[in-house]
Design a protein around this motif. Structure first.
Motif, PDB file in Angstrom:
ATOM      1  N   VAL A  17       0.838  -1.204   0.000  1.00 23.22           N
ATOM      2  CA  VAL A  17       0.000   0.000   0.000  1.00 23.22           C
ATOM      3  C   VAL A  17       0.873   1.255   0.000  1.00 23.22           C
ATOM      4  O   VAL A  17       0.574   2.220  -0.717  1.00 23.22           O
ATOM      5  N   THR A  18       1.948   1.245   0.762  1.00 22.12           N
ATOM      6  CA  THR A  18       2.860   2.392   0.788  1.00 22.12           C
ATOM      7  C   THR A  18       3.406   2.677  -0.606  1.00 22.12           C
ATOM      8  O   THR A  18       3.429   3.828  -1.046  1.00 22.12           O
ATOM      9  N   ILE A  19       3.823   1.637  -1.292  1.00 19.46           N
ATOM     10  CA  ILE A  19       4.374   1.810  -2.639  1.00 19.46           C
ATOM     11  C   ILE A  19       3.315   2.344  -3.597  1.00 19.46           C
ATOM     12  O   ILE A  19       3.566   3.286  -4.356  1.00 19.46           O
ATOM     13  N   LEU A  20       2.124   1.761  -3.555  1.00 13.01           N
ATOM     14  CA  LEU A  20       1.062   2.198  -4.468  1.00 13.01           C
ATOM     15  C   LEU A  20       0.658   3.647  -4.211  1.00 13.01           C
ATOM     16  O   LEU A  20       0.562   4.451  -5.143  1.00 13.01           O
ATOM     17  N   VAL A  21       0.423   3.990  -2.960  1.00 11.33           N
ATOM     18  CA  VAL A  21       0.027   5.367  -2.628  1.00 11.33           C
ATOM     19  C   VAL A  21       1.182   6.325  -2.928  1.00 11.33           C
ATOM     20  O   VAL A  21       0.968   7.428  -3.427  1.00 11.33           O
ATOM     21  N   GLY A  22       2.407   5.910  -2.653  1.00  6.11           N
ATOM     22  CA  GLY A  22       3.569   6.745  -2.942  1.00  6.11           C
ATOM     23  C   GLY A  22       3.734   7.013  -4.429  1.00  6.11           C
ATOM     24  O   GLY A  22       4.022   8.146  -4.836  1.00  6.11           O
ATOM     25  N   ILE A  23       3.543   5.994  -5.247  1.00  7.66           N
ATOM     26  CA  ILE A  23       3.653   6.170  -6.704  1.00  7.66           C
ATOM     27  C   ILE A  23       2.608   7.162  -7.197  1.00  7.66           C
ATOM     28  O   ILE A  23       2.906   8.063  -7.984  1.00  7.66           O
ATOM     29  N   ILE A  24       1.388   6.998  -6.707  1.00  8.56           N
ATOM     30  CA  ILE A  24       0.309   7.897  -7.129  1.00  8.56           C
ATOM     31  C   ILE A  24       0.562   9.321  -6.617  1.00  8.56           C
ATOM     32  O   ILE A  24       0.477  10.289  -7.376  1.00  8.56           O
ATOM     33  N   GLY A  25       0.886   9.439  -5.326  1.00  7.25           N
ATOM     34  CA  GLY A  25       1.088  10.767  -4.731  1.00  7.25           C
ATOM     35  C   GLY A  25       2.267  11.513  -5.309  1.00  7.25           C
ATOM     36  O   GLY A  25       2.155  12.690  -5.667  1.00  7.25           O
ATOM     37  N   VAL A  26       3.387  10.854  -5.409  1.00  5.33           N
ATOM     38  CA  VAL A  26       4.583  11.526  -5.933  1.00  5.33           C
ATOM     39  C   VAL A  26       4.441  11.738  -7.440  1.00  5.33           C
ATOM     40  O   VAL A  26       4.835  12.781  -7.959  1.00  5.33           O
ATOM     41  N   GLY A  27       3.835  10.776  -8.120  1.00  3.28           N
ATOM     42  CA  GLY A  27       3.627  10.936  -9.563  1.00  3.28           C
ATOM     43  C   GLY A  27       2.753  12.128  -9.901  1.00  3.28           C
ATOM     44  O   GLY A  27       2.919  12.765 -10.940  1.00  3.28           O
ATOM     45  N   ALA A  28       1.833  12.451  -9.005  1.00  5.22           N
ATOM     46  CA  ALA A  28       0.945  13.586  -9.238  1.00  5.22           C
ATOM     47  C   ALA A  28       1.564  14.914  -8.838  1.00  5.22           C
ATOM     48  O   ALA A  28       1.084  15.970  -9.252  1.00  5.22           O
ATOM     49  N   THR A  29       2.616  14.888  -8.036  1.00  8.83           N
ATOM     50  CA  THR A  29       3.153  16.145  -7.500  1.00  8.83           C
ATOM     51  C   THR A  29       4.613  16.424  -7.855  1.00  8.83           C
ATOM     52  O   THR A  29       5.116  17.494  -7.530  1.00  8.83           O
ATOM     53  N   PHE A  30       5.286  15.486  -8.487  1.00 11.01           N
ATOM     54  CA  PHE A  30       6.720  15.667  -8.727  1.00 11.01           C
ATOM     55  C   PHE A  30       7.118  15.002 -10.035  1.00 11.01           C
ATOM     56  O   PHE A  30       6.676  13.893 -10.343  1.00 11.01           O
ATOM     57  N   THR A  31       7.962  15.680 -10.786  1.00 15.99           N
ATOM     58  CA  THR A  31       8.507  15.126 -12.016  1.00 15.99           C
ATOM     59  C   THR A  31       9.997  14.875 -11.796  1.00 15.99           C
ATOM     60  O   THR A  31      10.735  15.777 -11.402  1.00 15.99           O
TER      61      THR A  31
END
Length: 142
Positions: A17-31
């Motif tokens: 869950v940490t990995i999935l939420v992290g991918i979504i969260g960081v993918g939406a806010t950081f390039t």
């Protein structure tokens, strides 16, 4: 044996869950900077140093969600609060120690430690513990 299974399953579920939420969260806010080599430690540290606050909060949300699910799964299987807290403490240590090695502002480091503790607390509270063992004395039931 249920406690060990609960802790292991809780850790696995929490990290997924940490990995999935992290991918979504960081993918939406950081390039990620173009040409960054993930094997180059210096470039990775520079990327973390350049992360906007929104990305750092997104990672804290990932830590919170992962610890919540990890504690929830551990307690659902083991039916003991201490199993949920073992998962919570292990995840908090991992994320907390990681935050101390990265060039982050102090508020982000604190948030990365508090978030999994809060998530574990919520996960523990969402599942009831096992009921007390029945008494062996039939006279006590009268």
């Amino acid at each position: 044996m249920r406690a060990v299974a609960g802790i292991i399953c809780g850790l696995v579920a929490g990290l997924v869950v940490t990995i999935l939420v992290g991918i979504i969260g960081v993918g939406a806010t950081f390039t990620v900077p173009a040409g960054m080599d993930p094997a180059n430690t210096r470039q990775v540290l520079e990327a973390f140093a350049g992360m906007p606050p929104g990305s750092q909060v997104a990672l804290a949300i990932a830590w919170l969600a992962g610890a919540l699910v990890g504690a929830l799964v551990a307690k659902m299987i083991a039916r003991k609060a201490w199993a949920a807290w073992v998962v919570t403490i292990l995840m908090t240590l991992y994320f907390g120690l990681s935050s101390l090695t990265l060039p982050l502002p102090i508020w982000a480091k604190a948030l990365w430690i508090v978030a999994p503790l809060l998530g574990g607390f919520i996960g523990d509270r969402l599942v009831r513990a096992a009921p007390p063992a029945a008494t062996a004395d039939p006279a006590a039931e009268i």
